[in-house]
Design a protein around this motif. Sequence first.
Motif, PDB file in Angstrom:
ATOM      1  N   MET A 147       0.864  -1.191   0.000  1.00  0.00           N
ATOM      2  CA  MET A 147       0.000   0.000   0.000  1.00  0.00           C
ATOM      3  C   MET A 147       0.902   1.243   0.000  1.00  0.00           C
ATOM      4  SD  MET A 147      -2.802  -1.270   2.839  1.00  0.00           S
ATOM      5  CE  MET A 147      -3.835   0.197   2.689  1.00  0.00           C
ATOM      6  N   TYR A 148       0.740   2.091  -1.009  1.00  0.00           N
ATOM      7  CA  TYR A 148       1.572   3.284  -1.161  1.00  0.00           C
ATOM      8  C   TYR A 148       0.699   4.517  -1.362  1.00  0.00           C
ATOM      9  CZ  TYR A 148       5.419  -0.022  -1.907  1.00  0.00           C
ATOM     10  OH  TYR A 148       6.337  -1.027  -1.761  1.00  0.00           O
ATOM     11  N   SER A 149       1.116   5.609  -0.763  1.00  0.00           N
ATOM     12  CA  SER A 149       0.444   6.886  -0.971  1.00  0.00           C
ATOM     13  C   SER A 149       1.378   7.795  -1.762  1.00  0.00           C
ATOM     14  CB  SER A 149       0.107   7.547   0.381  1.00  0.00           C
ATOM     15  OG  SER A 149      -0.246   8.901   0.202  1.00  0.00           O
ATOM     16  N   TYR A 150       1.058   8.043  -3.017  1.00  0.00           N
ATOM     17  CA  TYR A 150       1.908   8.886  -3.852  1.00  0.00           C
ATOM     18  C   TYR A 150       1.981  10.307  -3.293  1.00  0.00           C
ATOM     19  CZ  TYR A 150       2.033   5.235  -7.441  1.00  0.00           C
ATOM     20  OH  TYR A 150       2.252   4.058  -8.133  1.00  0.00           O
ATOM     21  N   GLN A 151       0.866  10.759  -2.741  1.00  0.00           N
ATOM     22  CA  GLN A 151       0.820  12.116  -2.187  1.00  0.00           C
ATOM     23  C   GLN A 151       1.819  12.280  -1.046  1.00  0.00           C
ATOM     24  OE1 GLN A 151      -3.045  13.180  -0.628  1.00  0.00           O
ATOM     25  NE2 GLN A 151      -2.199  14.808   0.643  1.00  0.00           N
ATOM     26  N   LEU A 152       1.831  11.316  -0.124  1.00  0.00           N
ATOM     27  CA  LEU A 152       2.730  11.415   1.026  1.00  0.00           C
ATOM     28  C   LEU A 152       4.162  11.047   0.664  1.00  0.00           C
ATOM     29  CD1 LEU A 152       0.404  10.010   3.838  1.00  0.00           C
ATOM     30  CD2 LEU A 152       1.012  12.390   3.379  1.00  0.00           C
ATOM     31  N   LEU A 153       4.335  10.156  -0.303  1.00  0.00           N
ATOM     32  CA  LEU A 153       5.687   9.854  -0.778  1.00  0.00           C
ATOM     33  C   LEU A 153       6.336  11.101  -1.359  1.00  0.00           C
ATOM     34  CD1 LEU A 153       5.308   6.364  -2.530  1.00  0.00           C
ATOM     35  CD2 LEU A 153       6.618   6.868  -0.463  1.00  0.00           C
ATOM     36  N   ASP A 154       5.559  11.852  -2.113  1.00  0.00           N
ATOM     37  CA  ASP A 154       6.075  13.094  -2.706  1.00  0.00           C
ATOM     38  C   ASP A 154       6.492  14.081  -1.617  1.00  0.00           C
ATOM     39  OD1 ASP A 154       6.535  14.979  -4.908  1.00  0.00           O
ATOM     40  OD2 ASP A 154       4.800  16.034  -4.088  1.00  0.00           O
ATOM     41  N   LYS A 155       5.794  14.046  -0.490  1.00  0.00           N
ATOM     42  CA  LYS A 155       6.112  14.960   0.609  1.00  0.00           C
ATOM     43  C   LYS A 155       7.389  14.547   1.337  1.00  0.00           C
ATOM     44  CE  LYS A 155       4.402  16.548   5.100  1.00  0.00           C
ATOM     45  NZ  LYS A 155       3.268  16.670   6.013  1.00  0.00           N
ATOM     46  N   ILE A 156       7.477  13.271   1.726  1.00  0.00           N
ATOM     47  CA  ILE A 156       8.588  12.848   2.583  1.00  0.00           C
ATOM     48  C   ILE A 156       9.897  12.670   1.817  1.00  0.00           C
ATOM     49  CG2 ILE A 156       7.039  11.698   4.201  1.00  0.00           C
ATOM     50  CD1 ILE A 156       8.002   9.028   2.986  1.00  0.00           C
ATOM     51  N   LEU A 157       9.841  12.584   0.488  1.00  0.00           N
ATOM     52  CA  LEU A 157      11.062  12.418  -0.303  1.00  0.00           C
ATOM     53  C   LEU A 157      11.595  13.741  -0.827  1.00  0.00           C
ATOM     54  CD1 LEU A 157      10.222   9.142  -2.267  1.00  0.00           C
ATOM     55  CD2 LEU A 157      11.855   9.414  -0.393  1.00  0.00           C
ATOM     56  N   ARG A 158      10.958  14.829  -0.440  1.00  0.00           N
ATOM     57  CA  ARG A 158      11.483  16.146  -0.831  1.00  0.00           C
ATOM     58  C   ARG A 158      12.751  16.441  -0.028  1.00  0.00           C
ATOM     59  NH1 ARG A 158       5.810  19.559  -0.721  1.00  0.00           N
ATOM     60  NH2 ARG A 158       4.849  18.559  -2.539  1.00  0.00           N
ATOM     61  N   GLU A 159      13.684  17.080  -0.679  1.00  0.00           N
ATOM     62  CA  GLU A 159      14.966  17.402  -0.036  1.00  0.00           C
ATOM     63  C   GLU A 159      14.757  18.280   1.198  1.00  0.00           C
ATOM     64  OE1 GLU A 159      19.251  19.523  -1.107  1.00  0.00           O
ATOM     65  OE2 GLU A 159      17.776  19.152  -2.684  1.00  0.00           O
ATOM     66  N   GLU A 160      13.833  19.245   1.105  1.00  0.00           N
ATOM     67  CA  GLU A 160      13.606  20.155   2.233  1.00  0.00           C
ATOM     68  C   GLU A 160      13.058  19.390   3.448  1.00  0.00           C
ATOM     69  OE1 GLU A 160      11.114  21.081  -0.805  1.00  0.00           O
ATOM     70  OE2 GLU A 160      13.189  20.813  -1.486  1.00  0.00           O
ATOM     71  N   TYR A 161      12.144  18.442   3.183  1.00  0.00           N
ATOM     72  CA  TYR A 161      11.556  17.662   4.279  1.00  0.00           C
ATOM     73  C   TYR A 161      12.625  16.806   4.955  1.00  0.00           C
ATOM     74  CZ  TYR A 161       8.452  14.461   6.773  1.00  0.00           C
ATOM     75  OH  TYR A 161       7.840  13.717   7.759  1.00  0.00           O
ATOM     76  N   ILE A 162      13.442  16.140   4.164  1.00  0.00           N
ATOM     77  CA  ILE A 162      14.477  15.256   4.714  1.00  0.00           C
ATOM     78  C   ILE A 162      15.473  16.066   5.536  1.00  0.00           C
ATOM     79  CG2 ILE A 162      16.390  13.734   4.097  1.00  0.00           C
ATOM     80  CD1 ILE A 162      14.729  12.902   1.631  1.00  0.00           C
ATOM     81  N   THR A 163      15.872  17.231   5.024  1.00  0.00           N
ATOM     82  CA  THR A 163      16.824  18.079   5.741  1.00  0.00           C
ATOM     83  C   THR A 163      16.241  18.575   7.052  1.00  0.00           C
ATOM     84  OG1 THR A 163      17.799  18.792   3.635  1.00  0.00           O
ATOM     85  CG2 THR A 163      18.258  20.143   5.573  1.00  0.00           C
ATOM     86  N   GLU A 164      14.973  18.949   7.013  1.00  0.00           N
ATOM     87  CA  GLU A 164      14.324  19.481   8.219  1.00  0.00           C
ATOM     88  C   GLU A 164      14.174  18.414   9.298  1.00  0.00           C
ATOM     89  OE1 GLU A 164      10.025  21.386   9.570  1.00  0.00           O
ATOM     90  OE2 GLU A 164      10.527  21.236   7.440  1.00  0.00           O
ATOM     91  N   VAL A 165      13.821  17.205   8.915  1.00  0.00           N
ATOM     92  CA  VAL A 165      13.535  16.148   9.889  1.00  0.00           C
ATOM     93  C   VAL A 165      14.797  15.400  10.314  1.00  0.00           C
ATOM     94  CG1 VAL A 165      12.253  14.008  10.298  1.00  0.00           C
ATOM     95  CG2 VAL A 165      11.194  15.875   9.007  1.00  0.00           C
ATOM     96  N   TYR A 166      15.690  15.097   9.353  1.00  0.00           N
ATOM     97  CA  TYR A 166      16.840  14.240   9.643  1.00  0.00           C
ATOM     98  C   TYR A 166      18.185  14.943   9.547  1.00  0.00           C
ATOM     99  CZ  TYR A 166      13.166  10.836   8.726  1.00  0.00           C
ATOM    100  OH  TYR A 166      11.987  10.130   8.749  1.00  0.00           O
ATOM    101  N   GLY A 167      18.190  16.155   9.018  1.00  0.00           N
ATOM    102  CA  GLY A 167      19.455  16.843   8.831  1.00  0.00           C
ATOM    103  C   GLY A 167      20.048  16.543   7.459  1.00  0.00           C
ATOM    104  N   LYS A 168      21.251  17.064   7.218  1.00  0.00           N
ATOM    105  CA  LYS A 168      21.869  16.938   5.901  1.00  0.00           C
ATOM    106  C   LYS A 168      22.711  15.674   5.752  1.00  0.00           C
ATOM    107  CE  LYS A 168      22.018  21.910   4.923  1.00  0.00           C
ATOM    108  NZ  LYS A 168      22.883  23.059   4.553  1.00  0.00           N
ATOM    109  N   ALA A 169      23.098  15.053   6.862  1.00  0.00           N
ATOM    110  CA  ALA A 169      23.983  13.890   6.789  1.00  0.00           C
ATOM    111  C   ALA A 169      23.235  12.656   6.285  1.00  0.00           C
ATOM    112  CB  ALA A 169      24.591  13.606   8.161  1.00  0.00           C
ATOM    113  N   ALA A 170      23.820  11.963   5.336  1.00  0.00           N
ATOM    114  CA  ALA A 170      23.181  10.766   4.758  1.00  0.00           C
ATOM    115  C   ALA A 170      23.004   9.667   5.789  1.00  0.00           C
ATOM    116  CB  ALA A 170      24.026  10.254   3.595  1.00  0.00           C
ATOM    117  N   LYS A 171      23.904   9.608   6.767  1.00  0.00           N
ATOM    118  CA  LYS A 171      23.816   8.538   7.769  1.00  0.00           C
ATOM    119  C   LYS A 171      22.586   8.665   8.656  1.00  0.00           C
ATOM    120  CE  LYS A 171      26.721  10.863  11.223  1.00  0.00           C
ATOM    121  NZ  LYS A 171      27.949  10.754  12.042  1.00  0.00           N
ATOM    122  N   ASN A 172      21.956   9.836   8.673  1.00  0.00           N
ATOM    123  CA  ASN A 172      20.767  10.048   9.505  1.00  0.00           C
ATOM    124  C   ASN A 172      19.470   9.667   8.806  1.00  0.00           C
ATOM    125  OD1 ASN A 172      22.348  11.043  11.610  1.00  0.00           O
ATOM    126  ND2 ASN A 172      22.219  13.147  10.868  1.00  0.00           N
TER     127      ASN A 172
END
Length: 640
Positions: free
Chosen positions: A431-456
């Motif tokens: 089960m996949y939600s394209y709407q939410l996938l588009d949100k969580i895979l944005r660079e800004e979202y990832i940086t805000e939640v996990y930071g810039k480091a790939a290991k996070n």
Amino acid sequence: MFKHIVRIRWPIYKCHSFKCSPSVLSAIPISYLNVDVARSTTTLVQNRLHDSNENNFAYNIISKQLSPITYIRPTEAETLEEFESTLDKCWRDATATEIVEAIKSVKKYCIKNNITIEDTRFDKLVDGLMDHCEELTYVELVELLECLSELPLAHGYDTHNFHDVWSCLDDISCWQMLEWNVDQSFTVANLWFKLRLGRLCDYIFLLLDRLAKKADKLSKDQLVNVMFYLNVCRKRSVDFEYEYALSKKVNTMNIDELAVVAMGYFKTRTSIKILSIVDTMIKSVCENAKQAHDISLSAILKILRLSKPVKLTSDVFYMLDKLLPEIPRLSDLCCLHIALLSTGIQNYHPETLQIVSEKMVKNIHNKEKIRLKDIERILHVLTMFDYDPKTLPDIFHSCYNELHSTERADEFISYNRSLVSALHYLSLKNMYSYQLLDKILREEYITEVYGKAAKNVPRELFSLECSIDIECPDYKGSRLSKKLRHKVAKWTSDFTPSKDQVKKISSAEELILDAIDVTTNVVGGKDFIFVDHVLPHFSRADIVVCKDRETGKFIKPPGFEEYILGDVMFPVKDEKLTFYSIVILGWHNTIRDQNTPLGLMLMKKRQLEKIGYKPVFVIWKEFLSLSEDGRNGYISSKLM
């Protein structure tokens, strides 16, 4: 000693468990800085939240064990003139006793008129206290702390006057502690908790260090107090000295006291090592299932899950049988912890999962009862064991719909990591939600939640990214960059072991090496196997072999030269070739002591089939018990 104290507003956070500047502190959520009531720092508006039910419940248990504090009430200021007259004196020339009496005398007026100690009219009185604080007796120190805990809350731990007073009294408490008996020490500790400074003051940390040296001499009640303050501090693990002492006294504790013990372990992320303590907790729940409080049950269930009592699985199942008829009266959160207990023993109790799922799906739209965090957790346990409770409405679709609810928009901020995890668990059910996938895979979202480091970047988000290539061919939304994807794959992949590695070979690595050796023998040599992460979002590499259908012989697997780590490695499309992906299932990939793969491995099987492989499971329980010839036959039979 203290005669020349200079009053300053300390710019650095006092507690030894944090070392950071006010600018950093202002970014830390208040709930991390206080135990049960949130205060703002000086840069934030005061935000008093509801007291923590769990901590208050535990405090009520331990506070019954200590004598109440009583003191003679002084003449109280009733008017503004009396209040200002009391404070507007040269308190530097007074005694510590007179200063304490003065603070007690204005307490009622401050409460009535919501005046905090931050008020500049307290400056002279606080100056006097700084000069004479070393003269405070035990009784006066207790009276002063009690009085401060009853005054209106200051706007922050570092505000004017308040920081000077509490940090000074913290030092006095630490220095005088050696002169007090254990019960007196706990009386002072209780007052620091009432002041909402249990996690900030040095006193409680020092008290726990001191008592660890004589843990075996502490009474049952005193040990319960220790566990409560370990729960309050959270920044130190439970000393084994305390655990050893607990093992001797645990049989005399009631279920509520055991719950306080459980909180101390769980909040410090310390698992219980002595099995008799776990056994006593299980027996106590069984005996008190009908009348046990929600909070007590939740606390014990949480630490049982953390401690992973695999050897007591049959006892855990018996306990769940006892709790089964109580589920209707218990809160949704407590029921959730009943369900989650299965993840700790890696084996599930279908009856409880069924009833808990039915109860939760009825309240799934109620934000007050079922949080986004709780949706993530119930999905975790259900997908881990690939268990479908077949509720009406379907719990998986109900959870999916809740993730899209606009009423939960604020929770996406509060529990932003839970959103990614919930989407990952739904992906196990395809089960996949394209709407939410588009949100969580944005660079800004990832940086805000996990930071810039790939290991996070968590494995759950990386799994969703890779699953798009396999199961969402029409998805057009945001994606990770190829560079970031490669870096994340490096951090999330377990590299294949070798026999000449420097690190000692673990039992799990030995299983992999044995499977590679046997497969090599079966297919005719190393040239005919390819070991790599064909599905990069799974930590372990797979063994790929290729058979020519016309000749029935194994050949070197073609077409993998252009792939790099992080790519989903599709096999060559050739009707004459059969590609096998041999997946090694260790003990952590199957239901405990069974041959049944966990939900994540079933997802791997589904995805391998979808991209063109014929998946083959080598299950540890079947493989390890065989002789060398038996292992060859085992692998050969799966590659027919």
